[in-house]
Design a protein around this motif. Structure first.
Motif, short mmCIF file in Angstrom:
data_model
loop_
_atom_site.label_atom_id
_atom_site.label_comp_id
_atom_site.label_asym_id
_atom_site.label_seq_id
_atom_site.Cartn_x
_atom_site.Cartn_y
_atom_site.Cartn_z
N ASP A 1 0.92 -1.58 -0.10
CA ASP A 1 0.02 0.07 -0.08
C ASP A 1 0.76 1.34 0.17
O ASP A 1 1.79 0.86 0.75
CB ASP A 1 -1.12 -0.21 1.34
CG ASP A 1 -2.10 0.97 1.26
OD1 ASP A 1 -2.01 1.47 -0.17
OD2 ASP A 1 -3.13 1.18 2.52
N GLU B 1 0.11 5.34 1.94
CA GLU B 1 -0.51 5.75 2.64
C GLU B 1 -0.26 6.60 2.62
O GLU B 1 1.25 7.56 3.19
CB GLU B 1 -0.92 4.84 3.64
CG GLU B 1 -1.95 5.39 4.08
CD GLU B 1 -2.63 4.46 5.91
OE1 GLU B 1 -2.79 5.10 7.41
OE2 GLU B 1 -1.39 3.27 5.90
N TYR C 1 3.82 9.97 3.18
CA TYR C 1 3.68 8.85 2.03
C TYR C 1 4.37 7.74 2.57
O TYR C 1 5.11 7.76 2.25
CB TYR C 1 3.36 9.32 0.37
CG TYR C 1 2.34 10.02 0.27
CD1 TYR C 1 1.23 10.36 0.00
CD2 TYR C 1 2.96 11.74 -0.47
CE1 TYR C 1 0.19 10.89 -0.09
CE2 TYR C 1 2.26 12.61 -0.76
CZ TYR C 1 0.85 11.98 -1.40
OH TYR C 1 0.60 13.74 -1.38
#
Length: 126
Positions: A57, A59, A104
């Motif tokens: 991922d 995020e 991020y």
């Protein structure tokens, strides 16, 4: 339609300092190549960089939370003026917030993981 990078294989990444962007090329489970572009890029920190990295991922994480969890790392980086000159981690965090940078966090099932400081993120099919 959203593009999922979950279980995508990292094909490569590049940084263009003149354009202030970092690009991740990922082959998705749907056999598409997508590019994740971090615009108005400041810096990144990656561990376990290797061919065949499988991403879990990407995020966006709250800066306050990120700095609480990683304070020791930034204390050790300040001697190297990374990612900017700063006297303490609060000064770095305030700089990032004042200048609208985001954090991020990239997590992986295998291989590359880390984080990027940039102002924007977009995902596009090639």
């Amino acid at each position: 339609m959203t593009i999922s990078i979950h279980d995508g294989v990292l094909v490569g990444y590049s940084v263009n300092f003149l354009e202030n962007e970092l690009l991740l090329d990922i082959e998705t489970v749907a056999d598409e190549i997508v590019t994740v572009t971090f615009g108005k890029y400041l810096a990144h920190y990656f561990d376990h960089v290797m061919a065949g990295s499988i991403l879990f991922d990407i995020e966006e994480i709250d800066l306050n939370t990120f700095f609480e969890e990683n304070k020791e790392q930034f204390e050790s980086h300040k001697l190297y003026a990374w990612p900017i000159w700063y006297d303490d981690t609060n000064e770095l965090e305030q700089f990032l917030q004042k200048n609208n940078y985001k954090c991020y966090v990239i997590s992986a099932s295998l291989g590359l993981s880390g984080y990027v400081f940039a102002k924007t993120q977009k995902i596009k099919r090639k």
